[in-house]
Scaffold this motif. Structure first.
Motif, PDB file in Angstrom:
ATOM      1  N   ILE A  72       0.839  -1.202   0.000  1.00 55.83           N
ATOM      2  CA  ILE A  72       0.000   0.000   0.000  1.00 55.83           C
ATOM      3  C   ILE A  72       0.874   1.253   0.000  1.00 55.83           C
ATOM      4  CG2 ILE A  72      -1.624   1.356   1.384  1.00 55.83           C
ATOM      5  CD1 ILE A  72      -2.887  -1.313   2.277  1.00 55.83           C
ATOM      6  N   ASN A  73       1.899   1.260   0.842  1.00 59.19           N
ATOM      7  CA  ASN A  73       2.797   2.420   0.906  1.00 59.19           C
ATOM      8  C   ASN A  73       3.504   2.660  -0.420  1.00 59.19           C
ATOM      9  OD1 ASN A  73       2.222   3.016   3.598  1.00 59.19           O
ATOM     10  ND2 ASN A  73       3.814   1.656   4.377  1.00 59.19           N
ATOM     11  N   LEU A  74       3.946   1.602  -1.081  1.00 58.76           N
ATOM     12  CA  LEU A  74       4.619   1.737  -2.374  1.00 58.76           C
ATOM     13  C   LEU A  74       3.661   2.276  -3.434  1.00 58.76           C
ATOM     14  CD1 LEU A  74       6.714  -1.564  -2.407  1.00 58.76           C
ATOM     15  CD2 LEU A  74       7.607   0.775  -2.273  1.00 58.76           C
ATOM     16  N   ALA A  75       2.435   1.741  -3.453  1.00 60.27           N
ATOM     17  CA  ALA A  75       1.453   2.179  -4.449  1.00 60.27           C
ATOM     18  C   ALA A  75       1.064   3.630  -4.221  1.00 60.27           C
ATOM     19  CB  ALA A  75       0.216   1.285  -4.390  1.00 60.27           C
ATOM     20  N   GLU A  76       0.895   3.987  -2.954  1.00 57.58           N
ATOM     21  CA  GLU A  76       0.499   5.352  -2.622  1.00 57.58           C
ATOM     22  C   GLU A  76       1.593   6.346  -2.997  1.00 57.58           C
ATOM     23  OE1 GLU A  76      -1.761   7.514   1.146  1.00 57.58           O
ATOM     24  OE2 GLU A  76      -0.392   5.846   1.506  1.00 57.58           O
ATOM     25  N   SER A  77       2.837   5.882  -3.006  1.00 57.13           N
ATOM     26  CA  SER A  77       3.969   6.731  -3.382  1.00 57.13           C
ATOM     27  C   SER A  77       4.224   6.729  -4.881  1.00 57.13           C
ATOM     28  CB  SER A  77       5.233   6.259  -2.647  1.00 57.13           C
ATOM     29  OG  SER A  77       5.058   6.296  -1.253  1.00 57.13           O
ATOM     30  N   GLY A  78       3.404   5.994  -5.606  1.00 58.18           N
ATOM     31  CA  GLY A  78       3.565   5.922  -7.052  1.00 58.18           C
ATOM     32  C   GLY A  78       4.672   4.995  -7.506  1.00 58.18           C
ATOM     33  N   LYS A  79       5.143   4.147  -6.596  1.00 63.31           N
ATOM     34  CA  LYS A  79       6.249   3.231  -6.914  1.00 63.31           C
ATOM     35  C   LYS A  79       5.717   1.839  -7.248  1.00 63.31           C
ATOM     36  CE  LYS A  79       9.339   5.720  -3.776  1.00 63.31           C
ATOM     37  NZ  LYS A  79      10.167   5.635  -2.546  1.00 63.31           N
ATOM     38  N   ASP A 120      -7.915  -9.344  -8.144  1.00 58.06           N
ATOM     39  CA  ASP A 120      -8.673  -8.229  -7.579  1.00 58.06           C
ATOM     40  C   ASP A 120      -7.756  -7.319  -6.766  1.00 58.06           C
ATOM     41  OD1 ASP A 120     -10.945  -9.271  -8.703  1.00 58.06           O
ATOM     42  OD2 ASP A 120     -11.704 -10.168  -6.854  1.00 58.06           O
ATOM     43  N   PHE A 121      -6.847  -7.941  -6.029  1.00 55.94           N
ATOM     44  CA  PHE A 121      -5.928  -7.177  -5.186  1.00 55.94           C
ATOM     45  C   PHE A 121      -5.040  -6.264  -6.025  1.00 55.94           C
ATOM     46  CE2 PHE A 121      -1.897  -6.496  -3.041  1.00 55.94           C
ATOM     47  CZ  PHE A 121      -2.273  -6.178  -1.758  1.00 55.94           C
ATOM     48  N   ILE A 122      -4.433  -6.809  -7.069  1.00 61.78           N
ATOM     49  CA  ILE A 122      -3.495  -6.010  -7.866  1.00 61.78           C
ATOM     50  C   ILE A 122      -4.220  -4.920  -8.638  1.00 61.78           C
ATOM     51  CG2 ILE A 122      -3.479  -7.403  -9.979  1.00 61.78           C
ATOM     52  CD1 ILE A 122      -0.439  -5.797  -8.220  1.00 61.78           C
ATOM     53  N   SER A 123      -5.448  -5.182  -9.058  1.00 62.56           N
ATOM     54  CA  SER A 123      -6.233  -4.143  -9.736  1.00 62.56           C
ATOM     55  C   SER A 123      -6.507  -2.978  -8.792  1.00 62.56           C
ATOM     56  CB  SER A 123      -7.561  -4.726 -10.239  1.00 62.56           C
ATOM     57  OG  SER A 123      -7.332  -5.701 -11.227  1.00 62.56           O
ATOM     58  N   PHE A 124      -6.851  -3.316  -7.566  1.00 65.16           N
ATOM     59  CA  PHE A 124      -7.098  -2.296  -6.547  1.00 65.16           C
ATOM     60  C   PHE A 124      -5.822  -1.501  -6.292  1.00 65.16           C
ATOM     61  CE2 PHE A 124     -10.520  -1.967  -3.110  1.00 65.16           C
ATOM     62  CZ  PHE A 124     -10.250  -0.631  -2.867  1.00 65.16           C
ATOM     63  N   LEU A 125      -4.694  -2.212  -6.200  1.00 68.25           N
ATOM     64  CA  LEU A 125      -3.424  -1.569  -5.908  1.00 68.25           C
ATOM     65  C   LEU A 125      -3.016  -0.609  -7.028  1.00 68.25           C
ATOM     66  CD1 LEU A 125      -1.526  -1.943  -3.443  1.00 68.25           C
ATOM     67  CD2 LEU A 125      -0.093  -3.376  -4.914  1.00 68.25           C
ATOM     68  N   LYS A 126      -3.254  -1.004  -8.256  1.00 64.67           N
ATOM     69  CA  LYS A 126      -2.929  -0.133  -9.395  1.00 64.67           C
ATOM     70  C   LYS A 126      -3.763   1.148  -9.360  1.00 64.67           C
ATOM     71  CE  LYS A 126      -1.422  -3.775 -12.569  1.00 64.67           C
ATOM     72  NZ  LYS A 126      -1.764  -4.565 -13.791  1.00 64.67           N
ATOM     73  N   GLY A 127      -5.007   1.005  -8.920  1.00 63.48           N
ATOM     74  CA  GLY A 127      -5.859   2.186  -8.793  1.00 63.48           C
ATOM     75  C   GLY A 127      -5.301   3.164  -7.778  1.00 63.48           C
ATOM     76  N   LEU A 131      -3.977   7.143  -8.207  1.00 62.32           N
ATOM     77  CA  LEU A 131      -4.527   8.234  -7.397  1.00 62.32           C
ATOM     78  C   LEU A 131      -3.493   8.830  -6.448  1.00 62.32           C
ATOM     79  CD1 LEU A 131      -7.968   6.651  -6.416  1.00 62.32           C
ATOM     80  CD2 LEU A 131      -7.607   8.545  -8.008  1.00 62.32           C
ATOM     81  N   ARG A 132      -2.439   8.060  -6.146  1.00 61.69           N
ATOM     82  CA  ARG A 132      -1.435   8.469  -5.164  1.00 61.69           C
ATOM     83  C   ARG A 132      -2.076   8.767  -3.807  1.00 61.69           C
ATOM     84  NH1 ARG A 132       3.486  10.349  -7.450  1.00 61.69           N
ATOM     85  NH2 ARG A 132       3.798   9.250  -9.419  1.00 61.69           N
ATOM     86  N   GLU A 133      -3.093   8.006  -3.477  1.00 57.18           N
ATOM     87  CA  GLU A 133      -3.817   8.235  -2.223  1.00 57.18           C
ATOM     88  C   GLU A 133      -4.486   6.951  -1.783  1.00 57.18           C
ATOM     89  OE1 GLU A 133      -7.457  10.992  -0.410  1.00 57.18           O
ATOM     90  OE2 GLU A 133      -6.870  11.167  -2.513  1.00 57.18           O
ATOM     91  N   CYS A 134      -4.416   6.659  -0.493  1.00 64.25           N
ATOM     92  CA  CYS A 134      -5.093   5.480   0.051  1.00 64.25           C
ATOM     93  C   CYS A 134      -5.918   5.891   1.265  1.00 64.25           C
ATOM     94  CB  CYS A 134      -4.084   4.395   0.440  1.00 64.25           C
ATOM     95  SG  CYS A 134      -4.867   2.886   1.063  1.00 64.25           S
ATOM     96  N   ARG A 137     -10.758   3.559   4.061  1.00 65.84           N
ATOM     97  CA  ARG A 137     -11.691   2.606   3.450  1.00 65.84           C
ATOM     98  C   ARG A 137     -10.975   1.698   2.457  1.00 65.84           C
ATOM     99  NH1 ARG A 137     -17.593   4.057   0.867  1.00 65.84           N
ATOM    100  NH2 ARG A 137     -17.766   2.308  -0.585  1.00 65.84           N
ATOM    101  N   SER A 138     -10.105   2.278   1.627  1.00 68.54           N
ATOM    102  CA  SER A 138      -9.353   1.482   0.651  1.00 68.54           C
ATOM    103  C   SER A 138      -8.371   0.554   1.355  1.00 68.54           C
ATOM    104  CB  SER A 138      -8.605   2.397  -0.316  1.00 68.54           C
ATOM    105  OG  SER A 138      -9.505   3.166  -1.078  1.00 68.54           O
ATOM    106  N   GLN A 139      -7.737   1.050   2.397  1.00 74.68           N
ATOM    107  CA  GLN A 139      -6.782   0.222   3.122  1.00 74.68           C
ATOM    108  C   GLN A 139      -7.466  -0.990   3.741  1.00 74.68           C
ATOM    109  OE1 GLN A 139      -3.350   1.835   5.280  1.00 74.68           O
ATOM    110  NE2 GLN A 139      -4.253   1.002   7.154  1.00 74.68           N
ATOM    111  N   ASP A 140      -8.652  -0.801   4.302  1.00 75.31           N
ATOM    112  CA  ASP A 140      -9.396  -1.933   4.861  1.00 75.31           C
ATOM    113  C   ASP A 140      -9.701  -2.974   3.790  1.00 75.31           C
ATOM    114  OD1 ASP A 140      -9.347  -0.916   7.370  1.00 75.31           O
ATOM    115  OD2 ASP A 140     -11.513  -0.663   7.590  1.00 75.31           O
ATOM    116  N   ALA A 141     -10.109  -2.512   2.622  1.00 76.39           N
ATOM    117  CA  ALA A 141     -10.424  -3.436   1.535  1.00 76.39           C
ATOM    118  C   ALA A 141      -9.206  -4.278   1.173  1.00 76.39           C
ATOM    119  CB  ALA A 141     -10.923  -2.667   0.317  1.00 76.39           C
ATOM    120  N   LEU A 142      -8.044  -3.640   1.102  1.00 75.81           N
ATOM    121  CA  LEU A 142      -6.820  -4.359   0.736  1.00 75.81           C
ATOM    122  C   LEU A 142      -6.354  -5.289   1.861  1.00 75.81           C
ATOM    123  CD1 LEU A 142      -5.000  -1.464  -1.107  1.00 75.81           C
ATOM    124  CD2 LEU A 142      -5.525  -3.696  -2.111  1.00 75.81           C
ATOM    125  N   LEU A 143      -6.424  -4.819   3.096  1.00 72.58           N
ATOM    126  CA  LEU A 143      -5.985  -5.656   4.210  1.00 72.58           C
ATOM    127  C   LEU A 143      -6.843  -6.912   4.350  1.00 72.58           C
ATOM    128  CD1 LEU A 143      -5.169  -3.005   6.964  1.00 72.58           C
ATOM    129  CD2 LEU A 143      -3.548  -4.451   5.728  1.00 72.58           C
TER     130      LEU A 143
END
Length: 467
Positions: A72-79, A120-127, A131-134, A137-143
């Motif tokens: 989540i941290n990597l995706a949110e940072s655009g990495k 489903d997980f990777i699709s969510f992560l790409k989103g 957005l560069r934002e988590c 609500r999104s974090q709960d979905a991923l966790l």
């Protein structure tokens, strides 16, 4: 609907009339389901108790939750590119676990479900990466994927072993509010929902997730720290279970932290209140929230080791079992705040003004000690400490001491034994004690000491009272 309600009534009547019938809820933590070997250990334990109509509540495998937070941290940072290796490793761990002990059509079905979850997980992560934002609500979905993955594998492994197993999605009955990240179960409606969806049966293993739930609108939530224990206790309470079993990687609740104290022992039995005090002040085995849903129905909680199931572990129940010191816990990284003012003398409302400031900044207070013109308070969360100091300074003098530890001694009727208290302070005669709190609950004597002195002080106390 009428037929279902009739079945539910029959089940409830049978449970009430046949008191010899046993029903248990067993929760397995992440280390207890970390790989194929440990999953089989967990299922050995469950299979041996199938006659007790078990409900198996599982955490995510091993360090899955930590890995998801990293992703989540990597995706949110655009990495997103940097997230590929840890994601592939996470996927590989789960698939290889399935490959190691599943076969034929059962393996194919499990693999399909796991791949669907990972897609489903990777699709969510790409989103999130775009957005560069988590959001929470999104974090709960991923966790939630951690528990959904582990229980998918556990259920299929049970089937592979020819056990009668049924998979339940906790989000269908663990209804919560919308406080994402630390959602609160809606207890006024959750009991009925659990009784509708979770129907224990002797000889059948029900497999479900801890930690996760959903809003009434179907949005995935998590219960926060200790959520799997909480889930198990809520289910047990709703079903009037005979016992909650918490399976972990240690032999029950220890007399102190084995990582820093030598000669610790397993506590054979302890009360809800004592266990709650220990958990609040640093013991890691049982979360305080686990105890609460069990208290109302007086459901005993058994804490045992998945790797050593023959060990009796620790039994937690409402009955007080003996007096005297049972365990010593520590809470470190504590800040001590000393507040004094002559305005406190023979005044009312002064303390309420002080605590209103802590409430304003949502900062919990651990210990309190007062005199006529002063009050000492310990806190753990120092996020808003500067603002708190500034506001209190307007009405009183204030000093702050960092790097303190709370040593918490727990046992029934400690305050009634004057010899115990005198022995404690004789042992601590070379340790600077900055604050003393003898709880009105009569089960907790706490002292605040410099952090660098805490471990040695606890060892001395443990050697004197508990070795």
């Amino acid at each position: 609907m009428y037929i279902f309600q009739l079945k539910l009534k029959i089940y409830t009547d049978i449970r009430n009339d046949k008191k010899e019938d046993i029903m248990i809820v067993m929760k397995f933590g992440g280390t207890s389901v970390q790989d194929n070997i440990w999953i089989d250990k967990a299922l050995n334990i469950a299979e041996a108790q199938l006659d007790k109509a078990p409900v198996l509540v599982s955490s995510a495998m091993g360090k899955t939750t930590d890995c998801i937070l990293e992703l989540i941290n990597l995706a949110e940072s655009g990495k997103m590119a940097d997230s590929v290796p840890p994601f592939e490793e996470l996927k590989s761990i789960h698939l290889l676990t399935a490959y190691s002990f599943l076969s034929g059509e059962n393996l194919k079905n499990c693999e399909t479900k796991l791949n669907t979850l990972f897609n489903d997980f990777i699709s969510f992560l790409k989103g999130l990466s775009l957005l560069r934002e988590c959001s929470s609500r999104s974090q709960d979905a991923l966790l939630s994927f951690g528990e959904r993955l582990s229980t998918t594998i556990i259920n299929h492994r049970a089937l592979e072993r020819n056990m009668v197993a049924r998979f339940l999605d906790a989000r269908e009955f663990m209804l919560t509010d919308e406080n994402f990240g630390a959602a609160s179960p809606l207890m006024d409606i959750i009991d009925d929902r659990i009784r509708e969806r979770v129907i224990p049966e002797a000889g059948v293993l029900l497999v479900t997730q801890g930690f996760i739930g959903s809003t009434q609108g179907g949005v995935t939530t998590t219960l926060g720290r200790g959520g799997s224990d909480y889930s198990a206790a809520i289910i047990a309470s709703a079903l009037s279970a005979d016992e909650i079993q918490i399976w972990t990687d240690v032999n029950g609740i220890m007399s102190s932290d084995p990582r820093t104290v030598k000669g610790v022992k397993t506590i054979q039995s302890i009360s809800y209140r004592e266990a709650g005090e220990l958990a609040y002040f640093g013991a890691k085995v049982v979360h305080p929230a686990t105890i609460q849903p069990a208290v109302g129905n007086k459901i005993p909680v058994l804490v045992k080791n998945t790797g050593n199931p023959e060990h009796p572990g620790t039994r937690i129940e409402h009955i007080l079992t003996g007096t005297g010191l049972k365990a010593i816990a520590a809470k470190k990284e504590i800040t001590l705040i000393n507040i004094s003012s002559s305005k406190m003398l023979n005044a009312y409302g002064f303390l309420s003004r002080i605590f209103a400031i802590f409430e304003k900044y949502k900062t919990p207070v651990d210990l309190i000690s007062t005199s006529e013109v002063s009050v000492s308070i310990t806190i753990e969360n120092t996020q808003d400490l500067e603002s708190i100091i500034k506001e209190i300074s307007l009405i009183a003098s204030i000093s702050v001491e960092h790097d303190k530890s709370i040593i918490c001694m727990v046992g029934q009727d400690l305050w009634k034994d004057s010899r115990f208290i005198s022995r404690v302070f004789a042992i601590l005669e070379e340790t600077p004690v900055r604050m003393i709190s003898l709880g009105s609950s009569d089960i907790n004597l706490s002292v605040v000491v410099p952090q660098e002195k805490a471990d040695s002080a606890i060892q001395k106390l443990h050697d004197s009272f508990l070795s």
